[in-house]
Structures are given as C-alpha cells and as structure tokens.
Scaffold this motif. Structure first.
Motif, PDB file in Angstrom:
ATOM      1  N   LYS A 133      84.328 116.682  36.711  1.00  0.00           N
ATOM      2  CA  LYS A 133      83.050 116.026  36.994  1.00  0.00           C
ATOM      3  C   LYS A 133      83.197 114.704  37.753  1.00  0.00           C
ATOM      4  O   LYS A 133      82.195 114.114  38.155  1.00  0.00           O
ATOM      5  CB  LYS A 133      82.293 115.768  35.690  1.00  0.00           C
ATOM      6  CG  LYS A 133      81.901 117.035  34.933  1.00  0.00           C
ATOM      7  CD  LYS A 133      81.140 116.685  33.667  1.00  0.00           C
ATOM      8  CE  LYS A 133      80.765 117.954  32.891  1.00  0.00           C
ATOM      9  NZ  LYS A 133      80.036 117.623  31.639  1.00  0.00           N
ATOM     10  N   ASN A 157      84.401 112.587  40.989  1.00  0.00           N
ATOM     11  CA  ASN A 157      84.714 112.772  42.400  1.00  0.00           C
ATOM     12  C   ASN A 157      85.464 111.573  42.964  1.00  0.00           C
ATOM     13  O   ASN A 157      85.032 110.421  42.799  1.00  0.00           O
ATOM     14  CB  ASN A 157      83.430 112.981  43.209  1.00  0.00           C
ATOM     15  CG  ASN A 157      82.730 114.273  42.851  1.00  0.00           C
ATOM     16  OD1 ASN A 157      83.380 115.286  42.634  1.00  0.00           O
ATOM     17  ND2 ASN A 157      81.407 114.237  42.767  1.00  0.00           N
ATOM     18  N   ALA A 159      86.517 109.781  46.287  1.00  0.00           N
ATOM     19  CA  ALA A 159      86.184 109.686  47.705  1.00  0.00           C
ATOM     20  C   ALA A 159      87.375 109.158  48.501  1.00  0.00           C
ATOM     21  O   ALA A 159      88.220 108.432  47.979  1.00  0.00           O
ATOM     22  CB  ALA A 159      84.988 108.763  47.905  1.00  0.00           C
ATOM     23  N   HIS A 203      93.242 108.493  50.579  1.00  0.00           N
ATOM     24  CA  HIS A 203      93.331 109.763  49.852  1.00  0.00           C
ATOM     25  C   HIS A 203      94.615 109.839  49.036  1.00  0.00           C
ATOM     26  O   HIS A 203      94.592 110.147  47.833  1.00  0.00           O
ATOM     27  CB  HIS A 203      93.265 110.915  50.861  1.00  0.00           C
ATOM     28  CG  HIS A 203      93.567 112.255  50.282  1.00  0.00           C
ATOM     29  ND1 HIS A 203      94.066 113.299  51.038  1.00  0.00           N
ATOM     30  CD2 HIS A 203      93.481 112.748  49.006  1.00  0.00           C
ATOM     31  CE1 HIS A 203      94.246 114.353  50.266  1.00  0.00           C
ATOM     32  NE2 HIS A 203      93.899 114.043  49.035  1.00  0.00           N
ATOM     33  N   MET A 222      90.854 114.859  39.476  1.00  0.00           N
ATOM     34  CA  MET A 222      89.540 114.594  40.045  1.00  0.00           C
ATOM     35  C   MET A 222      89.332 115.487  41.262  1.00  0.00           C
ATOM     36  O   MET A 222      90.283 116.031  41.827  1.00  0.00           O
ATOM     37  CB  MET A 222      89.424 113.117  40.454  1.00  0.00           C
ATOM     38  CG  MET A 222      89.478 112.147  39.284  1.00  0.00           C
ATOM     39  SD  MET A 222      89.388 110.403  39.809  1.00  0.00           S
ATOM     40  CE  MET A 222      91.100 110.071  40.271  1.00  0.00           C
ATOM     41  N   GLN A 223      88.074 115.621  41.665  1.00  0.00           N
ATOM     42  CA  GLN A 223      87.727 116.404  42.845  1.00  0.00           C
ATOM     43  C   GLN A 223      87.747 115.489  44.063  1.00  0.00           C
ATOM     44  O   GLN A 223      86.992 114.517  44.129  1.00  0.00           O
ATOM     45  CB  GLN A 223      86.335 117.019  42.688  1.00  0.00           C
ATOM     46  CG  GLN A 223      85.876 117.851  43.866  1.00  0.00           C
ATOM     47  CD  GLN A 223      86.728 119.097  44.069  1.00  0.00           C
ATOM     48  OE1 GLN A 223      87.112 119.740  43.084  1.00  0.00           O
ATOM     49  NE2 GLN A 223      87.034 119.432  45.315  1.00  0.00           N
ATOM     50  N   HIS A 224      88.625 115.802  45.024  1.00  0.00           N
ATOM     51  CA  HIS A 224      88.706 114.969  46.224  1.00  0.00           C
ATOM     52  C   HIS A 224      87.569 115.304  47.179  1.00  0.00           C
ATOM     53  O   HIS A 224      87.339 116.455  47.521  1.00  0.00           O
ATOM     54  CB  HIS A 224      90.059 115.184  46.923  1.00  0.00           C
ATOM     55  CG  HIS A 224      90.171 114.478  48.235  1.00  0.00           C
ATOM     56  ND1 HIS A 224      90.650 115.072  49.384  1.00  0.00           N
ATOM     57  CD2 HIS A 224      89.843 113.206  48.594  1.00  0.00           C
ATOM     58  CE1 HIS A 224      90.620 114.217  50.374  1.00  0.00           C
ATOM     59  NE2 HIS A 224      90.136 113.071  49.921  1.00  0.00           N
ATOM     60  N   VAL A 225      86.872 114.254  47.656  1.00  0.00           N
ATOM     61  CA  VAL A 225      85.780 114.410  48.621  1.00  0.00           C
ATOM     62  C   VAL A 225      86.119 113.571  49.852  1.00  0.00           C
ATOM     63  O   VAL A 225      85.944 112.349  49.843  1.00  0.00           O
ATOM     64  CB  VAL A 225      84.428 113.965  48.030  1.00  0.00           C
ATOM     65  CG1 VAL A 225      83.299 114.206  49.042  1.00  0.00           C
ATOM     66  CG2 VAL A 225      84.145 114.691  46.722  1.00  0.00           C
ATOM     67  N   ASP A 232      78.212 106.611  49.884  1.00  0.00           N
ATOM     68  CA  ASP A 232      78.025 107.561  48.781  1.00  0.00           C
ATOM     69  C   ASP A 232      78.529 107.004  47.454  1.00  0.00           C
ATOM     70  O   ASP A 232      78.011 107.362  46.382  1.00  0.00           O
ATOM     71  CB  ASP A 232      78.710 108.889  49.097  1.00  0.00           C
ATOM     72  CG  ASP A 232      77.827 109.803  49.937  1.00  0.00           C
ATOM     73  OD1 ASP A 232      76.737 109.346  50.362  1.00  0.00           O
ATOM     74  OD2 ASP A 232      78.214 110.969  50.175  1.00  0.00           O
ATOM     75  N   GLN A 256      77.048 109.347  44.393  1.00  0.00           N
ATOM     76  CA  GLN A 256      77.460 110.733  44.644  1.00  0.00           C
ATOM     77  C   GLN A 256      78.942 110.936  44.358  1.00  0.00           C
ATOM     78  O   GLN A 256      79.373 112.037  44.037  1.00  0.00           O
ATOM     79  CB  GLN A 256      77.149 111.129  46.096  1.00  0.00           C
ATOM     80  CG  GLN A 256      75.676 111.336  46.391  1.00  0.00           C
ATOM     81  CD  GLN A 256      74.983 110.042  46.783  1.00  0.00           C
ATOM     82  OE1 GLN A 256      75.558 108.966  46.678  1.00  0.00           O
ATOM     83  NE2 GLN A 256      73.736 110.153  47.221  1.00  0.00           N
ATOM     84  N   VAL A 257      79.728 109.882  44.492  1.00  0.00           N
ATOM     85  CA  VAL A 257      81.143 109.903  44.118  1.00  0.00           C
ATOM     86  C   VAL A 257      81.388 108.725  43.188  1.00  0.00           C
ATOM     87  O   VAL A 257      80.603 107.763  43.158  1.00  0.00           O
ATOM     88  CB  VAL A 257      82.060 109.834  45.361  1.00  0.00           C
ATOM     89  CG1 VAL A 257      81.989 111.108  46.182  1.00  0.00           C
ATOM     90  CG2 VAL A 257      81.711 108.627  46.241  1.00  0.00           C
ATOM     91  N   GLN A 258      82.460 108.803  42.421  1.00  0.00           N
ATOM     92  CA  GLN A 258      82.651 107.805  41.362  1.00  0.00           C
ATOM     93  C   GLN A 258      83.739 106.762  41.650  1.00  0.00           C
ATOM     94  O   GLN A 258      83.688 105.664  41.120  1.00  0.00           O
ATOM     95  CB  GLN A 258      82.992 108.522  40.044  1.00  0.00           C
ATOM     96  CG  GLN A 258      81.805 109.188  39.383  1.00  0.00           C
ATOM     97  CD  GLN A 258      81.313 110.412  40.148  1.00  0.00           C
ATOM     98  OE1 GLN A 258      82.093 111.283  40.513  1.00  0.00           O
ATOM     99  NE2 GLN A 258      80.014 110.462  40.404  1.00  0.00           N
TER     100      GLN A 258
END
Length: 324
Positions: free
Chosen positions: A154, A156, A158, A167, A181-184, A195, A200-202
């Motif tokens: 859950k 994200n 960025a 990154h 974590m989910q990389h965006v 964002d 939208q990202v944490q």
C-alpha cells in the motif's frame, strides 16, 4: 652491440622529447577555450554546479570553459561524446551519479566509463532526503519501516525516473530495511513532488536541491538524509544509517577527461579545481546547492568512482532494476 646501444639511446631520446612536449603543453594549457560537456539541460542544479566551477576555472586559467549541454539517453550521449573526443584536455565531462549507475543499468553501452574516462577531481557530494507527505504517520525512519511493514503493498515510492539515483536510493533502503514498496517512476522530480504533496505517493528519496524548499515550508516532512553525516542544510535531520546501519547513497560530482589525456594536464586541472573549492564564496554557493565539498587527487576521485560503480551494480542486480 654498438648499433643496439644507439637504437636504445635514440628511443630514450624520443621518449624524453615526447615527455618534454607533454610538459610544455601542460605548462601552456589551455591556449584556447575548453568545452565542458554536461549531460543535463541548462538551469538545473547539475548545470549550475558546472557553470560555477567553470567560471572560476576561466578566471584562473585565462580561457573560457564553455558549458555545452548534451541531455538525453540518461547522460550517455554526453559521456560518449567525451569518450570519443581528442584526449588533449579541451573536452571535459561533468561526472555525476548517472555515469556510475549507467555502467550496470545499460547493457549495450559503446564505452566503459571506468576504463574510458580518466578522473580529474571530485567537487562535492549531495545527499538525497528521505521525505514523506504529511499524512504518513511516521516521524522517524523506524516508525516509517513499521508503517510499511504494517501496510504491505500500500506504500508508494516515488522517483524522478527508473534507474535514477532517487529510485536506487529507495531500492537500497528496501533491501537493507526489509521493506517492500511499490515504485512509481515519474519523468523528473517536479511531477513526483507534486504527487507526493497530493498524497498519491507516500515517500521519495529526492535530491536535496529540488525538495529542500518543500521541507523548509513544512509542506513535506524529512525523515532522514542519505549521507552518513548530517547535512548543514538540515542539521536536525538524522542520517538513514542511524536506523539502517551501513546505508549511504550520496550523489558525487566531479570532472573527467578522455582516457589518454596527458597526466600533466590532469594534474593542472586538479590543482586549479581544488583552489576554488577552498574559496569561501564557492563554498557558500555549493552549500546552497546542498553539497558538501570533497576535494582530493585524481586517484582519490578514481577510487570513489570505482567504489560507487560497484555499489550501485549490486543494488541494480539485487533489486532486479531494468529499463525494459
């Protein structure tokens, strides 16, 4: 035997003559403008750094150090143009994190950075800042790790783009902290920060110059810096390494030249770079850019580049990072 001695003597005289020519060239260098290749567009922090140092070199050496911006292909266009230039000191490269990251990130490069670019001097290192939006219920790195582990899939992460130092700083954090974590990825820092501000990202591990104003305004919260020491710009913010031992993800900058450039010219450039780095006005300007000075010899910078190349190669491999 006499003819052999004569041949050896003539060879030695030739080598001596070549050495004398090289020394003379270094003594006069530069006698015309020097092209300084920067792999980013004008106006960013990296470009500003090159122009700051270039202005001082122009003043000290009596020839213009002309900044030539060659963005594209993750800095590889700029680097390749320097690799293929004459090794005469008149085409130089601004070395930045993309150079030692790309050595492992790209599989089809036409050059080997460590082999084909000779180190001249390091300038500074700039920490990234582990920054969260205000809705994240964490004020410390330890609290953030607990938050991520309590919310699998859950959170994200960025970044300013796939394979960037922003990154990979996050990838290293995940590997060393046992989090996922989910990389965006975004096309640059500005939309990523937008964002982050919007929730939208944490979290982002962004370069200090682009994130600092948002931290100081209170619109975003800094949890840690990625250097092993605290930053003078954010003295109250601890290093990630205080919670995740061994973590370090600084962005290092410096100058390189094509392999084969005469050592006398490399040494002259190194001396002329280290002198401005001791100038209080230059120190203050670099501090504004979030940098901590790291003067040293060409060999010192070479060791640093080699170590960074090896470190990021492991992060890229372990994280399965790809540009595909």
């Amino acid at each position: 035997m006499a003819s052999r001695r004569t041949a050896i003597y003539l060879i030695a005289m030739g080598v001596s003559a070549i050495a004398s020519i090289g020394s003379a060239a270094a003594l006069d260098y530069p006698t015309r403008p020097v092209r300084w290749i920067v792999g980013y567009p004008p106006g960013g922090a990296t470009d500003i750094l090159a122009r700051l140092i270039g202005q001082r070199l122009s003043e000290r050496l009596g020839q213009q150090f002309v900044i030539e911006n060659k963005p594209g292909a993750g800095n590889n266009i700029a680097t390749e143009s320097v690799v293929n230039a004459e090794p005469d000191g008149y085409t130089i490269l601004l070395v930045n994190p993309a150079n030692y990251i790309n050595a492992s990130l790209y599989t089809n490069l036409k050059f080997n950075f460590v082999r084909d670019i000779a180190p001249v001097a390091s300038f500074n290192r700039v920490p990234n800042v582990m920054t969260v939006n205000k809705d994240v219920p964490a004020n410390t790195v330890a609290e953030f790790i607990a938050f991520v582990k309590a919310n699998p899939g859950k959170v994200n992460l960025a970044s300013s783009g796939n394979g960037t130092s922003v990154h990979l700083s996050g990838e290293m954090f995940m590997a060393m902290s046992g989090t996922k974590m989910q990389h965006v990825p975004y096309r640059g820092a500005a939309p990523a920060i937008t964002d982050l501000l919007g929730g939208q990202v944490q979290v982002i591990f962004d370069n200090m110059p682009s994130i600092l104003q948002h931290i100081r305004s209170g619109s975003l919260r800094a949890l840690a810096v990625t250097t092993t020491e605290r930053s003078p710009q954010l003295p109250e913010v601890p290093p990630v390494a205080e919670t995740v031992p061994g973590y370090e993800a600084s962005a290092f900058y410096g100058m390189g030249v094509p392999k084969g450039t005469p050592p006398e010219i490399i040494d002259k450039l190194n001396n002329e770079i280290n002198a401005p780095l001791a100038d209080p006005n230059v120190k203050a300007r670099l501090a504004d850019l979030g940098g901590m000075l790291i003067p040293g010899s060409p060999a010192d910078f070479g060791k640093l580049v080699a170590a960074e190349t090896e470190k990021w190669a492991k992060v890229i491999k372990d994280g399965g990072v790809s540009l595909e």
